[in-house]
Design a protein around this motif. Structure first.
Motif, PDB file in Angstrom:
ATOM      1  N   LEU A  24      42.185  44.783  31.673  1.00  0.00           N
ATOM      2  CA  LEU A  24      41.022  43.854  31.952  1.00  0.00           C
ATOM      3  C   LEU A  24      39.548  43.856  31.998  1.00  0.00           C
ATOM      4  O   LEU A  24      39.058  42.704  31.633  1.00  0.00           O
ATOM      5  CB  LEU A  24      41.216  43.799  34.276  1.00  0.00           C
ATOM      6  CG  LEU A  24      40.552  43.842  34.753  1.00  0.00           C
ATOM      7  CD1 LEU A  24      40.905  41.992  35.199  1.00  0.00           C
ATOM      8  CD2 LEU A  24      40.006  44.075  36.058  1.00  0.00           C
ATOM      9  N   LEU A  28      37.069  40.832  29.769  1.00  0.00           N
ATOM     10  CA  LEU A  28      36.362  40.023  29.798  1.00  0.00           C
ATOM     11  C   LEU A  28      35.582  41.419  29.595  1.00  0.00           C
ATOM     12  O   LEU A  28      34.144  41.827  29.109  1.00  0.00           O
ATOM     13  CB  LEU A  28      35.858  41.209  31.462  1.00  0.00           C
ATOM     14  CG  LEU A  28      36.422  41.082  32.590  1.00  0.00           C
ATOM     15  CD1 LEU A  28      36.375  41.822  33.883  1.00  0.00           C
ATOM     16  CD2 LEU A  28      36.458  39.619  33.106  1.00  0.00           C
ATOM     17  N   THR A 271      37.468  52.787  54.119  1.00  0.00           N
ATOM     18  CA  THR A 271      37.540  51.715  53.165  1.00  0.00           C
ATOM     19  C   THR A 271      38.185  53.087  51.768  1.00  0.00           C
ATOM     20  O   THR A 271      40.207  53.079  52.070  1.00  0.00           O
ATOM     21  CB  THR A 271      37.238  50.557  52.925  1.00  0.00           C
ATOM     22  OG1 THR A 271      36.834  49.859  53.495  1.00  0.00           O
ATOM     23  CG2 THR A 271      38.709  49.851  51.925  1.00  0.00           C
ATOM     24  N   ILE A 275      42.559  54.681  51.631  1.00  0.00           N
ATOM     25  CA  ILE A 275      43.280  54.146  50.619  1.00  0.00           C
ATOM     26  C   ILE A 275      43.582  56.022  49.884  1.00  0.00           C
ATOM     27  O   ILE A 275      44.609  56.063  49.579  1.00  0.00           O
ATOM     28  CB  ILE A 275      42.303  53.926  49.533  1.00  0.00           C
ATOM     29  CG1 ILE A 275      42.163  52.534  49.286  1.00  0.00           C
ATOM     30  CG2 ILE A 275      43.237  53.823  47.983  1.00  0.00           C
ATOM     31  CD1 ILE A 275      42.075  51.613  48.657  1.00  0.00           C
ATOM     32  N   GLN A 313      33.017  47.335  41.050  1.00  0.00           N
ATOM     33  CA  GLN A 313      34.135  46.621  42.081  1.00  0.00           C
ATOM     34  C   GLN A 313      35.775  46.987  41.116  1.00  0.00           C
ATOM     35  O   GLN A 313      36.552  46.935  41.667  1.00  0.00           O
ATOM     36  CB  GLN A 313      34.039  45.592  42.339  1.00  0.00           C
ATOM     37  CG  GLN A 313      33.457  45.339  43.495  1.00  0.00           C
ATOM     38  CD  GLN A 313      31.902  45.233  43.429  1.00  0.00           C
ATOM     39  OE1 GLN A 313      31.605  44.734  42.387  1.00  0.00           O
ATOM     40  NE2 GLN A 313      30.701  44.718  44.716  1.00  0.00           N
ATOM     41  N   ILE A 314      35.507  47.326  39.894  1.00  0.00           N
ATOM     42  CA  ILE A 314      36.539  47.730  38.798  1.00  0.00           C
ATOM     43  C   ILE A 314      37.255  48.861  39.592  1.00  0.00           C
ATOM     44  O   ILE A 314      38.665  48.939  39.746  1.00  0.00           O
ATOM     45  CB  ILE A 314      35.577  47.845  37.727  1.00  0.00           C
ATOM     46  CG1 ILE A 314      35.473  46.520  37.029  1.00  0.00           C
ATOM     47  CG2 ILE A 314      37.157  48.414  36.783  1.00  0.00           C
ATOM     48  CD1 ILE A 314      36.609  45.752  36.437  1.00  0.00           C
ATOM     49  N   LEU A 316      37.032  49.965  42.746  1.00  0.00           N
ATOM     50  CA  LEU A 316      38.417  50.207  44.064  1.00  0.00           C
ATOM     51  C   LEU A 316      39.513  49.228  43.328  1.00  0.00           C
ATOM     52  O   LEU A 316      40.280  49.683  44.226  1.00  0.00           O
ATOM     53  CB  LEU A 316      37.030  48.350  44.490  1.00  0.00           C
ATOM     54  CG  LEU A 316      38.160  48.504  46.352  1.00  0.00           C
ATOM     55  CD1 LEU A 316      38.588  49.817  46.996  1.00  0.00           C
ATOM     56  CD2 LEU A 316      37.549  47.688  47.273  1.00  0.00           C
ATOM     57  N   ILE A 317      39.238  48.134  42.092  1.00  0.00           N
ATOM     58  CA  ILE A 317      40.802  47.351  42.072  1.00  0.00           C
ATOM     59  C   ILE A 317      41.618  48.886  41.723  1.00  0.00           C
ATOM     60  O   ILE A 317      42.863  48.824  41.527  1.00  0.00           O
ATOM     61  CB  ILE A 317      40.560  46.594  41.003  1.00  0.00           C
ATOM     62  CG1 ILE A 317      39.301  45.028  41.590  1.00  0.00           C
ATOM     63  CG2 ILE A 317      41.692  45.822  40.369  1.00  0.00           C
ATOM     64  CD1 ILE A 317      40.053  44.522  41.717  1.00  0.00           C
ATOM     65  N   ALA A 320      42.913  50.686  44.087  1.00  0.00           N
ATOM     66  CA  ALA A 320      44.166  49.526  44.531  1.00  0.00           C
ATOM     67  C   ALA A 320      45.676  50.095  43.551  1.00  0.00           C
ATOM     68  O   ALA A 320      46.371  50.123  44.035  1.00  0.00           O
ATOM     69  CB  ALA A 320      43.701  48.109  45.152  1.00  0.00           C
ATOM     70  N   LEU A 323      47.257  53.220  43.760  1.00  0.00           N
ATOM     71  CA  LEU A 323      48.350  53.381  45.207  1.00  0.00           C
ATOM     72  C   LEU A 323      49.064  52.600  45.203  1.00  0.00           C
ATOM     73  O   LEU A 323      50.512  53.110  45.668  1.00  0.00           O
ATOM     74  CB  LEU A 323      46.876  52.429  46.177  1.00  0.00           C
ATOM     75  CG  LEU A 323      48.054  52.234  47.888  1.00  0.00           C
ATOM     76  CD1 LEU A 323      49.018  53.271  47.983  1.00  0.00           C
ATOM     77  CD2 LEU A 323      47.317  51.294  48.444  1.00  0.00           C
ATOM     78  N   ILE A 324      49.072  51.367  45.114  1.00  0.00           N
ATOM     79  CA  ILE A 324      50.192  50.548  44.560  1.00  0.00           C
ATOM     80  C   ILE A 324      51.286  51.013  43.394  1.00  0.00           C
ATOM     81  O   ILE A 324      52.607  51.156  43.976  1.00  0.00           O
ATOM     82  CB  ILE A 324      50.112  48.578  43.759  1.00  0.00           C
ATOM     83  CG1 ILE A 324      49.542  47.967  44.639  1.00  0.00           C
ATOM     84  CG2 ILE A 324      51.759  48.215  43.158  1.00  0.00           C
ATOM     85  CD1 ILE A 324      50.278  47.174  46.130  1.00  0.00           C
TER      86      ILE A 324
END
Lengths: 337, 313
Positions: A24, A28, A271, A275, A313-314, A316-317, A320, A323-324
């Motif tokens: 990602l 970018l 939050t 997580i 914010q990267i 947080l992605i 997440a 976690l997945i």
């Protein structure tokens, strides 16, 4: 050997998430390697970085426990944010009202008031669940929104600090400040409280009868009921204990970091706590370690924003995604059996 | 007299306008719940829908394309939820919460990447009012019901269509049976898995559209966390509406009225501190839950995963 086996899926998940985030970043037009280097090593380069990490670790561990303790009994507490804020209000209120009290009196009162206020906020949801069978996810989330308004009310009310541009109260009495362990860069003694709480909760859930009943309720509520455990009481109890942890986190932020109530002091701790709790798969014993890892990422993430200009914010992605992948590794394991 | 009439008309008009996100998100929740998939990622999906809807409209200059892409992204979230829960049989709450985080994170990240930080917020045109000829001339009812933006009409039509599909067609009967007793449905040859996928995807699309509505009607731009809990309230609303399309439509009107009232009083009154008025929608939701939870009919298999190889359910 078994330890390595246990950690292995975690490592693979982190690696996989970093590969995706790296792609990602590359798309970018950022330099992924430089971004990752900053993200992972900022905490260990300077004493300041390390202490920043520890300071994040305190509220993250506590808000994660606020999620995992109720989860032990099978309940989802999404309200750590509100419980933390109401805890902060309670701590600040006692700290301001009793501002002339000496430290040995005021400090315990401030911490206790925050913890109890947080527990009370959780008790509302727990009671709604106990009495009316209201889904705890909904009630805890809705109480979060109510707590935002409450903080705004207190921070702009009679205790408002007129000198501050942002809604903020006047400082609490100096007797309510948590003593510093390290002066510069500052590290307050709230870390000791957090460690004690984490150990106590681990001991309680894995070594005591009451804790065992709690975990059994979560594993199989029907069987627990048949064996005479009052599962509704277990739900109530675990929610309140979890909320108390979040309240304590709020009190520590007031008494150790800000020395006053500031709007927005909850940051994104709750939050992240969720997580962390989910990454730990609800295991209280894993929480402090996962929380430390996430603290490293968070401190590195804000440094990354400053030096490599990658949006924060990267992180947080990335979290997440980790976690997945951890959740997916459970399925791989299930298939292998 | 005409002043009072004007106030009432304004209030009702705003209520119908504010009802839309609640209707769309709750009907989406209801639809996927009817096959047993309990989506708790509304807030995240709505936020992504708002961000994507806004960005695509901004770039293409068309609100329609923005809304469609927001729906596709919402549908993708629904698909992921269905895959993780129905195929991989993971806990629905855990997956839902994970999707909520991802949605929230993405919604905050995307505008920063696409547009960057600007001094003045970038704007998209808000949806126009489309007066319906003749009907919009009726006093009070005209401006309230027949002089609204297209999504107000659409959300009412969707609700009626869902009612018809669920209760008056064979397809709807089959679909409902999946959420009540999947084992029996499976034995009758109804495809449990595909029903769950389809409703979860359509549900996600409705939530994405609910999110896109916010920048396109209220602000003209995207702001972080602009859903302000509407997604969570929609879950409560779905219980309030007994998992049934028409009661949900009326329930949405009630929640929208509370929202409008809380906002109106904040402007008008100085006796009550405004913070307590901001709390109003959330407090009202909790009070409503006290009276409806446990009493309303819930799909029996809600929140559970069906495994045809298991003996007991």
């Amino acid at each position: 050997m078994t330890q390595i086996k246990k950690i292995f899926p975690y490592l693979v998940s982190v690696l996989a998430a970093f590969v995706v985030v790296g792609l990602l970043l590359w798309v970018l037009k950022f330099n992924p390697l430089k971004a990752f280097e900053t993200m992972l090593f900022t905490s260990f380069r300077t004493p300041n970085g390390f202490i920043q990490t520890l300071l994040k670790w305190i509220p993250l561990t506590l808000t994660a426990l606020a999620f995992t303790v109720p989860l032990s009994s099978g309940k989802f507490n999404i309200g750590a944010e509100g419980q933390m804020l109401v805890g902060a209000i309670g701590a600040a209120a006692v700290g301001i009202i009793g501002k002339d009290l000496p430290l040995p009196v005021l400090l315990p009162l401030v911490i206790l008031a925050g913890t109890l206020a947080g527990a009370f906020w959780g008790l509302i949801s727990a009671w709604l669940l106990y009495q009316f069978n209201i889904n705890e996810i909904l009630s805890t989330v809705l109480l979060n929104f109510i707590s935002f308004s409450l903080v705004d009310f207190v921070a702009t009310g009679p205790w408002r600090d007129p000198a501050a541009g942002h809604p903020t109260t006047v400082p609490i009495g100096e007797g309510g400040f948590l003593p510093m362990l390290v002066k510069n860069p500052p590290l307050h003694s709230g870390i000791i409280i957090a460690v004690i709480v984490a150990v106590a909760i681990y001991y309680f859930t894995s070594k005591t009868t009451a804790g065992y009943e709690l975990v059994v309720t979560g594993a199989n509520p029907r069987a627990s009921k048949v064996h005479g455990i009052d599962i509704k009481k277990m739900f109530l109890f675990s929610m309140v204990i979890g909320a108390a942890c979040a309240g304590l986190a709020g009190a520590i932020e007031v008494s150790g970091v800000h020395h006053r109530l500031i709007e927005g002091l909850h940051s994104n701790f709750a939050t992240l706590g969720l997580i962390i709790g989910l990454m730990s798969r609800g295991k209280n014993s894993a929480v402090p370690f996962v929380a430390f890892f996430i603290s490293i990422l968070e401190v590195g993430g804000s440094a990354m924003q400053r030096t490599v200009m990658v949006p924060v914010q990267i992180v947080l992605i990335a979290e997440a995604l980790i976690l997945i992948f951890i959740l997916l590794s459970d399925i791989v394991k299930r298939r292998q059996k | 007299m005409s002043g009072l009439e004007g106030t009432i008309t304004d209030f009702l008009k705003l209520t119908f306008l504010s009802m839309v996100p609640f209707v769309l998100a709750s009907q989406g929740t209801m639809l996927s719940g009817r096959t047993g998939v309990f989506n708790v990622a509304q807030e995240g999906i709505m936020l992504v829908g708002a961000a994507v809807g806004f960005l695509v409209s901004y770039i293409t200059g068309s609100n329609l394309i923005g809304a469609v892409v927001a729906m596709l992204v919402g549908g993708l979230f629904g698909l992921i939820l269905a895959y993780f829960t129905t195929t991989l049989k993971m806990d629905q709450f855990v997956v839902g919460l994970a999707l909520f985080f991802i949605g929230t994170g993405l919604s905050s990240l995307l505008p920063k990447i696409v547009i960057g930080v600007t001094l003045t917020p970038p704007l998209v045109p808000t949806l126009r009012e489309i007066p319906i000829p003749l009907l919009s001339q009726i006093p009070i009812i005209g401006p309230v019901l027949f002089k609204q933006n297209i999504l107000v009409y659409l959300s009412i039509l969707i609700s009626i269509a869902l009612w018809y599909a669920l209760y008056r067609t064979n397809l709807g009967l089959k679909l409902r049976s999946v959420g009540e007793n999947p084992k029996a449905a499976d034995a009758l040859g109804i495809n449990v898995v595909s029903n769950r996928y389809i409703t979860s995807i359509i549900g996600g699309m409705l939530m994405g559209l609910a999110g896109a509505y916010l920048p396109m009607v209220y602000t003209g731009t995207f702001t972080d966390l602009m859903t302000k809990g509407r997604g969570w309230i929609s879950i409560a609303l779905t219980f309030f509406g007994a998992w049934s399309p028409i009661p949900i439509l009326f329930g949405s009107l009630f929640f929208a009225a509370v929202e409008v009232l809380s906002f109106r009083f904040q402007v008008g009154s100085s006796i009550i501190p405004y913070q307590f008025l901001t709390m109003l929608p959330y407090v009202a939701t909790i009070i409503v839950m006290i009276f409806t939870f446990g009493k309303s009919r819930v799909p029996s298999f809600l929140g559970q995963n069906y495994d045809r190889e298991r003996r007991t359910l």
